[in-house]
Every structure is written in C-alpha cells, then in structure tokens.
Motif scaffolding. Structure first.
Motif, PDB file in Angstrom:
ATOM      1  N   VAL A  98       0.842  -1.196   0.000  1.00 43.15           N
ATOM      2  CA  VAL A  98       0.000   0.000   0.000  1.00 43.15           C
ATOM      3  C   VAL A  98       0.873   1.240   0.000  1.00 43.15           C
ATOM      4  O   VAL A  98       1.790   1.367   0.826  1.00 43.15           O
ATOM      5  N   VAL A  99       0.596   2.167  -0.895  1.00 45.62           N
ATOM      6  CA  VAL A  99       1.351   3.419  -0.974  1.00 45.62           C
ATOM      7  C   VAL A  99       0.817   4.427   0.038  1.00 45.62           C
ATOM      8  O   VAL A  99       1.558   5.032   0.800  1.00 45.62           O
ATOM      9  N   THR A 100      -0.514   4.596   0.037  1.00 43.42           N
ATOM     10  CA  THR A 100      -1.134   5.540   0.972  1.00 43.42           C
ATOM     11  C   THR A 100      -2.615   5.226   1.092  1.00 43.42           C
ATOM     12  O   THR A 100      -3.191   4.522   0.241  1.00 43.42           O
ATOM     13  N   THR A 101      -3.222   5.732   2.140  1.00 41.80           N
ATOM     14  CA  THR A 101      -4.669   5.611   2.320  1.00 41.80           C
ATOM     15  C   THR A 101      -5.213   6.976   2.737  1.00 41.80           C
ATOM     16  O   THR A 101      -4.485   7.822   3.270  1.00 41.80           O
ATOM     17  N   GLU A 102      -6.512   7.166   2.502  1.00 40.81           N
ATOM     18  CA  GLU A 102      -7.150   8.394   2.961  1.00 40.81           C
ATOM     19  C   GLU A 102      -8.653   8.184   3.061  1.00 40.81           C
ATOM     20  O   GLU A 102      -9.225   7.335   2.363  1.00 40.81           O
ATOM     21  N   MET A 103      -9.263   8.938   3.959  1.00 38.93           N
ATOM     22  CA  MET A 103     -10.712   8.928   4.068  1.00 38.93           C
ATOM     23  C   MET A 103     -11.281   9.968   3.104  1.00 38.93           C
ATOM     24  O   MET A 103     -10.877  11.131   3.131  1.00 38.93           O
ATOM     25  N   VAL A 104     -12.207   9.539   2.245  1.00 43.60           N
ATOM     26  CA  VAL A 104     -12.813  10.427   1.261  1.00 43.60           C
ATOM     27  C   VAL A 104     -14.325  10.233   1.299  1.00 43.60           C
ATOM     28  O   VAL A 104     -14.834   9.292   1.925  1.00 43.60           O
ATOM     29  N   THR A 105     -15.049  11.110   0.622  1.00 45.98           N
ATOM     30  CA  THR A 105     -16.511  10.962   0.543  1.00 45.98           C
ATOM     31  C   THR A 105     -16.892  10.489  -0.857  1.00 45.98           C
ATOM     32  O   THR A 105     -16.473  11.063  -1.859  1.00 45.98           O
ATOM     33  N   ARG A 106     -17.648   9.425  -0.906  1.00 50.59           N
ATOM     34  CA  ARG A 106     -18.153   8.861  -2.152  1.00 50.59           C
ATOM     35  C   ARG A 106     -19.539   8.257  -1.894  1.00 50.59           C
ATOM     36  O   ARG A 106     -19.948   8.069  -0.745  1.00 50.59           O
ATOM     37  N   ARG A 107     -20.243   7.933  -2.979  1.00 51.51           N
ATOM     38  CA  ARG A 107     -21.538   7.258  -2.863  1.00 51.51           C
ATOM     39  C   ARG A 107     -21.325   5.766  -3.102  1.00 51.51           C
ATOM     40  O   ARG A 107     -20.957   5.359  -4.210  1.00 51.51           O
ATOM     41  N   PRO A 108     -21.547   4.904  -2.108  1.00 51.50           N
ATOM     42  CA  PRO A 108     -21.345   3.465  -2.295  1.00 51.50           C
ATOM     43  C   PRO A 108     -22.345   2.829  -3.256  1.00 51.50           C
ATOM     44  O   PRO A 108     -22.130   1.716  -3.717  1.00 51.50           O
ATOM     45  N   SER A 109     -23.453   3.514  -3.535  1.00 54.35           N
ATOM     46  CA  SER A 109     -24.413   3.016  -4.519  1.00 54.35           C
ATOM     47  C   SER A 109     -25.267   4.185  -4.984  1.00 54.35           C
ATOM     48  O   SER A 109     -25.240   5.270  -4.393  1.00 54.35           O
ATOM     49  N   PHE A 110     -26.032   3.953  -6.045  1.00 56.73           N
ATOM     50  CA  PHE A 110     -26.897   5.012  -6.555  1.00 56.73           C
ATOM     51  C   PHE A 110     -28.010   5.350  -5.573  1.00 56.73           C
ATOM     52  O   PHE A 110     -28.598   6.429  -5.649  1.00 56.73           O
ATOM     53  N   ARG A 111     -28.324   4.459  -4.656  1.00 57.03           N
ATOM     54  CA  ARG A 111     -29.408   4.689  -3.707  1.00 57.03           C
ATOM     55  C   ARG A 111     -28.897   5.219  -2.362  1.00 57.03           C
ATOM     56  O   ARG A 111     -29.665   5.332  -1.413  1.00 57.03           O
ATOM     57  N   ARG A 112     -27.603   5.517  -2.263  1.00 58.38           N
ATOM     58  CA  ARG A 112     -27.055   6.055  -1.023  1.00 58.38           C
ATOM     59  C   ARG A 112     -26.394   7.411  -1.299  1.00 58.38           C
ATOM     60  O   ARG A 112     -25.854   7.653  -2.371  1.00 58.38           O
ATOM     61  N   ASP A 113     -26.453   8.280  -0.305  1.00 57.37           N
ATOM     62  CA  ASP A 113     -25.811   9.585  -0.419  1.00 57.37           C
ATOM     63  C   ASP A 113     -24.321   9.456  -0.142  1.00 57.37           C
ATOM     64  O   ASP A 113     -23.822   8.383   0.212  1.00 57.37           O
ATOM     65  N   ASP A 116     -31.859   2.502  -9.898  1.00 61.52           N
ATOM     66  CA  ASP A 116     -31.824   3.452  -8.797  1.00 61.52           C
ATOM     67  C   ASP A 116     -33.160   4.130  -8.536  1.00 61.52           C
ATOM     68  O   ASP A 116     -33.312   4.809  -7.505  1.00 61.52           O
ATOM     69  N   VAL A 117     -34.137   3.965  -9.452  1.00 56.47           N
ATOM     70  CA  VAL A 117     -35.416   4.655  -9.252  1.00 56.47           C
ATOM     71  C   VAL A 117     -36.616   3.708  -9.231  1.00 56.47           C
ATOM     72  O   VAL A 117     -37.727   4.136  -8.921  1.00 56.47           O
ATOM     73  N   GLU A 152     -49.690  -4.031 -14.623  1.00 57.45           N
ATOM     74  CA  GLU A 152     -49.815  -5.386 -14.082  1.00 57.45           C
ATOM     75  C   GLU A 152     -49.095  -5.551 -12.743  1.00 57.45           C
ATOM     76  O   GLU A 152     -49.596  -6.220 -11.847  1.00 57.45           O
ATOM     77  N   LEU A 153     -47.908  -4.959 -12.599  1.00 53.40           N
ATOM     78  CA  LEU A 153     -47.081  -5.221 -11.420  1.00 53.40           C
ATOM     79  C   LEU A 153     -47.266  -4.189 -10.323  1.00 53.40           C
ATOM     80  O   LEU A 153     -47.033  -4.477  -9.144  1.00 53.40           O
ATOM     81  N   GLY A 154     -47.639  -2.968 -10.693  1.00 48.21           N
ATOM     82  CA  GLY A 154     -47.882  -1.952  -9.689  1.00 48.21           C
ATOM     83  C   GLY A 154     -46.632  -1.343  -9.082  1.00 48.21           C
ATOM     84  O   GLY A 154     -46.699  -0.698  -8.031  1.00 48.21           O
ATOM     85  N   TYR A 155     -45.466  -1.530  -9.708  1.00 47.77           N
ATOM     86  CA  TYR A 155     -44.252  -0.922  -9.181  1.00 47.77           C
ATOM     87  C   TYR A 155     -44.290   0.589  -9.397  1.00 47.77           C
ATOM     88  O   TYR A 155     -44.813   1.081 -10.400  1.00 47.77           O
ATOM     89  N   SER A 156     -43.690   1.310  -8.465  1.00 45.14           N
ATOM     90  CA  SER A 156     -43.547   2.753  -8.635  1.00 45.14           C
ATOM     91  C   SER A 156     -42.208   3.048  -9.312  1.00 45.14           C
ATOM     92  O   SER A 156     -41.265   2.266  -9.227  1.00 45.14           O
ATOM     93  N   ILE A 157     -42.143   4.197  -9.978  1.00 47.44           N
ATOM     94  CA  ILE A 157     -40.904   4.673 -10.596  1.00 47.44           C
ATOM     95  C   ILE A 157     -40.740   6.135 -10.219  1.00 47.44           C
ATOM     96  O   ILE A 157     -41.640   6.946 -10.445  1.00 47.44           O
ATOM     97  N   CYS A 158     -39.596   6.479  -9.679  1.00 45.73           N
ATOM     98  CA  CYS A 158     -39.353   7.826  -9.197  1.00 45.73           C
ATOM     99  C   CYS A 158     -39.365   8.835 -10.343  1.00 45.73           C
ATOM    100  O   CYS A 158     -39.062   8.504 -11.491  1.00 45.73           O
ATOM    101  N   ASP A 159     -39.711  10.076 -10.028  1.00 46.62           N
ATOM    102  CA  ASP A 159     -39.704  11.141 -11.028  1.00 46.62           C
ATOM    103  C   ASP A 159     -38.283  11.566 -11.393  1.00 46.62           C
ATOM    104  O   ASP A 159     -38.046  12.094 -12.474  1.00 46.62           O
ATOM    105  N   GLU A 160     -37.342  11.343 -10.496  1.00 51.69           N
ATOM    106  CA  GLU A 160     -35.954  11.705 -10.767  1.00 51.69           C
ATOM    107  C   GLU A 160     -35.397  10.764 -11.840  1.00 51.69           C
ATOM    108  O   GLU A 160     -35.585   9.556 -11.778  1.00 51.69           O
ATOM    109  N   GLN A 161     -34.726  11.331 -12.839  1.00 52.56           N
ATOM    110  CA  GLN A 161     -34.240  10.517 -13.960  1.00 52.56           C
ATOM    111  C   GLN A 161     -33.179   9.535 -13.498  1.00 52.56           C
ATOM    112  O   GLN A 161     -32.229   9.901 -12.817  1.00 52.56           O
TER     113      GLN A 161
END
Length: 721
Positions: free
Chosen positions: A61-76, A360-361, A375-384
């Motif tokens: 390992v050369v270096t490590t650091e704590m950064v902010t990222r989104r682990p998935s499209f459904r997480r901030d 993600d939606v 037929e299935l009744g699934y919802s789909i978010c308005d966000e693209q």
C-alpha cells in the motif's frame, strides 16, 4: 489519446499515443491504482479507521485516505476508505485480505472498484480517452488449422500472403513486415501465434526477433486459456497475450471485431473508455458494464466488487405476474401472401428511456403509493435514472447513423468505405442495446436489478398488445408477433376502401406508445414453419420473399444454422427460389432430387459438406459415440487440441461406424463421404421448406421413391455445388 497502455513486469506503465509520425510512448512511474472500502450499513460502526491503520503498515500500500463517495446510486455521499496500491496486480489480493482480518475490530465491509481490467482502470482513474487520435494501421497474421498445434509453423499468412519455409525464413518475413509497416494492431487468427513465433526464434537462435515496439521486451501472457459455462452453453476463452506498443486482436476470441469491424470497435472504445485490445476480447455485457461504470464514476458512485442486491418483497400474485417474458402471438403455420413486418425501434432500450426504468429509481421509497408499471404496480421515481443517461446517447447515435446509412445508399454512387464504417458502428451499438435489457436480470451485473427486468417486460407486453388491437381495428390481420415485431396481412373480411393506411396506423401507434413503430419490410409471401414434433408454429422459424427484391428473409431454418454444411444450405436456398417461382411442391422436390443425384454421382466437393459443431465437454466426459466424439478422437490421434467451447469441423464419411472412422476432419484429405447421411440432411432441410404447406419427411421420402418426371422449371434454376 493513448490507444494502448502497457504494464511492464518492472512496474513501469507506458502510454502509447498515435501521431502522424507513428506511435509515441510516454512512460509513467507514479501511477498508483486505487480501490475503496465502505460499510455495508452506514449506520453501523464498521471500523474503517482500524482497517486504515492495518493497510498503512502493508508494504503493498502506498497511501490511504478517508474520502466521501456514494457506495451506490441509492445512497448519499459518506466517508469511505481509499487505498492506493503500489502495483496493479496487488489490488485484488489486498481487497481480499479484508475477509481475513477477523482478529481486528472491523464490521461488515464491502470493497469497490476492485475487479476492473488493467487498461480500463488506468483510463478511468487518469481521465485518459483511449480513442486513437490518428488513423491506425493493422497487420493480419494467420495460420492454417492444421498448423495451430505445431510447435514450429511451416506455413503462415502475413498480410494476406501465405509464406512457407524454414523457421528462420518465416521469422525473417514476419520481422520485415513489422519493420516496414510498423502496425499498431496485430490481427491474429489465434493469439498463440505470438508465443509460438518467439519460441521458434529461440529454438532457431534468431536473437533479434521481436514483435514488440520496446527493446528487450518480447511479449507478456495476460491470461491462460479457460472454459466457462454461460446460460447452459459452454464457451472457450483462449490464452491472451500482450505485445508492448501494439494492440492484439485475436480473431478466435473477439465478439465485436468479428460481428462488426474496426470502426464498430473504435466507436465503443470512445463510449466505454476500454482500449482497443480489451474491448476486442470483451463480451457485450462487459462493454455495457464499462459504459455504466463511466457514468457512475462521473456521478461519484463506486462500483461494487461482489454485487448483492436483495429482491424487493412482492406478494405471490405479483411474483407470478412478474415472472413472464415479452408478449407472443403464436404464428399461423402456412404460407401467407402480402405480409408486412412492423418493428418497434430498439423497444427495450426505449422503454427504459421513455418510462425511466432504472435500478436506482424502480420501487423508490418516495412514491410507494404509485403504480407506474402495468400489471405489477411498481412505482418509478420522477428523478431521472442513471440508466437513461447511459442508453439515450447510444439510441440517439444509432438513429443518426442509420439515417446516414439511408442517405448514403440513396446516392447515385454510394461510398462503400463510408457505408462499411457506418454499418460497423451501427452494428456495434445495436449489440449494446440488445443486451441492456437482459443484463438487468443478470445476477452478476454490477448495477442490475431484477425489478427492472420485470418492469421492462410488463411495459413491452402492454405496448405490443396495444399495437395489435389498433392494427386489427384498422383492417389488418395479425399472423405473428413476438416481443417487438408484428406481422400483418390485409384482413380479407375488410374492404380495401375501409382498411386504414398501414403507415398512418404505425404513426398513430408511435404517438400513443412513445416508441417509433417502423415498417421493417413488405413480403410477397411469408411461410411460418411448424415445430418438429407438433402442428403448432415455431416462434422463430420462418422465411419469406422480400417484395421488389431478390432477397429472402430466413430465420431459424437450416440455412441460418451454423452447423449446416454449405451444400445443404445452397440446396435449401435453391428450393426457396423454386417455391417462390412456382408455389409448387413438385418443383421443390425436383430440386431435391437433383441434389441427391449429384451426391450419389460424387460431384459435390468435400468442402461443401463440412459440418461445424461446438464441443461442450472433454472427450472423456462423453458417454455416447456421437459424431463429435469421433471427431475428437481423430483430433487427439493427430495431437490436435480442441477444448470445450471451441468448434470442430468434419465431414461424415461413414455414419454407420462408431469409431473415429465415422468422420474425417476438415483439414484432412477426404476421398469419399456418406451419401445416405447427407441425403437425410437434405430431406430435413427441404422438410423445413415444405412443412408450411403440410408436407413432412415421410411424405417427401415416399414421393422421392416413386418415379418422378422433373418439371420444366427444374431445368431453369442455377446449379450450385
């Protein structure tokens, strides 16, 4: 614009850029690949700080650091651990060590951005566009099948010219071609050419032979050969090699280059950021995933190493309704006159984009009360959703390319080179669009979700049913429909003056469903083939005569099957010509009789009788003495290796035998062939042509056994052998 990137054994990374003066290398010694670690549950203390201290002590390992990222499209965004690694080969082992740290107080962690291919990772992390900036040159090297397992080649094709001679002579010719042409791409019939030529040079004492653009660096082996199984089908992946400074395209291990051309490959290179060499051997899903990863990277979303997405809870009734495919109208067996085929343009990709179906939606928490999916009744978010951003540019680009193809063909003197470029690009994009739907239900898809797969099918069923109802109301009778295509013919019970114009109906349906319904073709007639053991229509077996053209559209029957010998294919096509000209089964049978006569007279060339079949398992695992087994035994006898997933080609010489004498391999000198066996193959092929008219092979054989007087039309056809 690095068209290829080399990772040398000494740790150096070299970018190769195309210029008008040739390929220019740029060396980098500061590249450190990066992967990430995040908690599976953001609300639970995962011990990332402890893991960071462990990694900081690791020599890889050369270096490590704590950064902010989104682990998935459904997480901030949240805090994750970024780990920079000294060498690209250490990424996976270091990520795997997390599972072994049971002595440390860490929680349930997941790794991200781990299993990227090397060049793709480099381009993604460094913002490198691997699209060549200048025109690139190619050189093709190929060996005959009979030479592929030899340690020393006696023959080799270099740039289309076959050369033969001693190892030194062959090596000198290859070296001269490399020096004179300095190709950026080596297109090889098999990648084994690379190690074989270098080993020949070592054995012959030719010390200065090298295919590389770097001094003192010959070649690298990137992967060993392997056998795999996908959806019940066995495949073979040959060994992969790298020659520094040049791209290797292995014709035995490339989908996109084989199905399209170099222009198609380059189009996908620019979209996926996978350099030419990696894209050439990549699968459709692999390239689609790369395009999705690029979109995720732009959004700051990490890519899971081992994707795991639970299926949302659904009642038993919904589960039953969701477990269905596209809508299918069983074909009416028989020959139908004046048939029109209508296709929805890129139906599934357009459903994704117009209905916003994205992992993600789909079934979002913010619109639980809505029932957006029929037929299935699934919802789909308005966000693209992100999948829309991935696919819409591809859909738009393919539409533009198809329009350019039409314009070019309408010119008095079409530019064939330009057409080849456009068709290659269109074909490459088509395969990505074809795969985007199925990949949503693939268990190993990085960003797929089964609910998307189910929703797309539900929308597709509703759309095709809407089209069927409107076409029938407009005076057209549906004779077949499957998923995104529908075949109609004028309803005989409706007067012509009361029948609505088909193009106008297509436009109306397009506006209703928001996806373009195109008039694909007009046929003088179409014949739908029954199933072999049933009177019901086979869904994907049909043939028809395109109106105003000399072409036939053929699907599913022998002429479209890869194992069919060329002679059988030619005869079947001759029979279609006779059926079109006469509508007479007798004319077709005359054509068949003529072919049988040629077989019995021995005037059919052996090359026209070669069958090609895929090997599904090693020789020892076969329990029946099939033709494939006989061919494998002959191959082993000749030290000719054929691995599961590869094809083997042979001629049947005596189908009554159970030994290796049953067949002869295609590269052997064959003096005779099994006439009765190939007669049976011909009859089977002709049965496909006549079965829509009510004939089966029993009736065909009975008719052939009687004295036949050939019709005059039989003498007018073009003979093929």
């Amino acid at each position: 614009m690095a068209f290829t990137i080399d990772f040398l054994d000494d740790g150096r990374v070299i970018e190769w850029n195309t210029t008008v003066d040739g390929a220019i290398p740029t060396e980098r010694d500061d590249y450190t690949p990066r992967f990430y670690v995040a908690a599976r549950d953001p609300d639970v203390d995962s011990g990332l700080t402890t893991l960071q201290s462990v990694y900081n002590q690791h020599p890889g390992v050369v270096t490590t650091e704590m950064v902010t990222r989104r682990p998935s499209f459904r997480r901030d965004e949240e805090t994750v651990l970024a780990v920079d690694v000294a060498h690209i080969d250490r990424v996976t082992p270091l990520a795997r060590q997390i599972r072994q740290l049971s002595d440390y107080p860490i929680g349930d962690l997941a790794c991200f951005n781990v299993d990227f291919s090397r060049e793709f990772r480099y381009c993604l992390e460094n913002g490198v566009d691997p699209t060549p900036a200048c025109e690139i040159s190619t050189l093709r090297l190929s060996v005959p099948v009979s030479e592929t397992n030899n340690e020393i080649y006696r023959k080799l094709s270099v740039g289309g010219d076959t050369v033969a001679g001693s190892p030194v002579e062959i090596l000198n010719i290859v070296q001269t071609a490399l020096e004179d042409q300095d190709p950026d791409i080596l297109v090889c019939s098999t990648s084994d050419i690379i190690p074989t030529l270098h080993e020949m040079a070592t054995e012959a004492g030719v010390d200065d032979f090298s295919m590389s653009r770097l001094p003192n660096v010959g070649y690298q082996q990137l992967a060993s050969r392997s056998t795999y199984s996908s959806y019940g089908r066995v495949g073979h992946s040959p060994a992969r090699y790298n020659v520094p400074g040049r791209v290797i395209i292995d014709e035995s291990n490339t989908f996109f280059y084989g199905e399209t051309n170099l222009d198609g490959v380059l189009d996908l290179v620019s979209r996926s950021k996978k350099p030419i060499q990696e894209l050439a051997w990549a699968s459709i899903g692999n390239v689609l995933t790369a395009i999705q990863i690029c979109e995720a990277h732009d959004r700051g979303v990490l890519v899971p190493w081992n994707s795991w997405r639970h299926e949302f809870y659904k009642p038993m009734g919904t589960l039953h309704d969701a477990d269905r495919g596209g809508f299918i109208f069983a074909p009416e067996v028989g020959l139908h006159e004046d048939v029109h085929e209508l296709d929805f343009s890129s139906l599934y990709p357009n459903i994704i984009c117009t209905r916003n179906v994205s992992p993600d939606v789909i079934r979002c928490d913010c619109h639980r009360e809505r029932e957006d999916v029929p037929e299935l009744g699934y919802s789909i978010c308005d966000e693209q959703g992100y999948l829309v951003d991935v696919l819409q540019p591809i859909i738009d680009a393919r539409d533009e390319i198809k329009a350019a193809i039409r314009r070019e063909k309408q010119r008095d003197n079409p530019d064939e080179e330009r057409l080849a470029e456009l068709e290659g690009r269109s074909g490459a994009l088509k395969w990505i669009l074809v795969a985007c739907f199925g990949y949503q239900g693939f268990s190993n898809a990085k960003f797929g979700r089964i609910e998307c797969h189910e929703a797309i099918n539900a929308f597709a069923r509703e759309i095709l049913l809407t089209a069927k109802q409107r076409l029938e109301a407009g005076g057209w009778r549906v004779v077949h429909g499957i998923v995104d295509s529908i075949w109609v013919t004028p309803d005989p019970d409706i007067d012509d003056e009361n029948r609505e114009d088909l193009n106008a109906l297509a436009t109306e349906i397009t506006e209703c469903v928001e996806i373009r319904l195109e008039h694909e073709a007009h046929y003088d007639w179409v014949a739908f083939v029954p199933q072999r053991e049933s009177d019901a229509g086979a869904l994907t077996k049909y043939f028809g005569k395109v109106a105003g053209e000399d072409d036939f559209k053929i699907r599913g029957i022998e002429a479209r099957q890869r194992s069919t010998p060329p002679f059988v294919e030619d005869v079947q096509r001759d029979c279609l010509e006779q059926l079109n000209a006469t509508r007479s089964p007798d004319a077709v049978l005359d054509c068949l009789q003529d072919a049988i006569n040629r077989l019995q007279a021995g005037t059919v060339t052996v090359e026209k009788l070669v069958e090609r079949n895929r090997i599904s398992k090693p020789l020892e695992r076969y329990t029946q003495n099939t033709q494939n087994v006989a061919a494998l035994k002959r191959a082993r006898e000749q030290d000719f290796a054929v691995h599961p997933g590869q094809d083997i080609e042979y001629v049947v010489v005596d189908d009554e035998k159970n030994s290796r004498e049953r067949v002869a391999l295609a590269h052997e000198e064959v003096e005779s062939y099994d006439v009765p066996y190939y007669e049976t193959q011909l009859i089977r092929a002709v049965e496909s042509v006549l079965s829509p008219l009510g004939w089966d092979r029993t009736e065909i054989r009975r008719e052939l056994a009687e004295t036949r007087v050939p019709e005059l039309t039989a003498f007018a056809r073009t003979k093929k052998s």
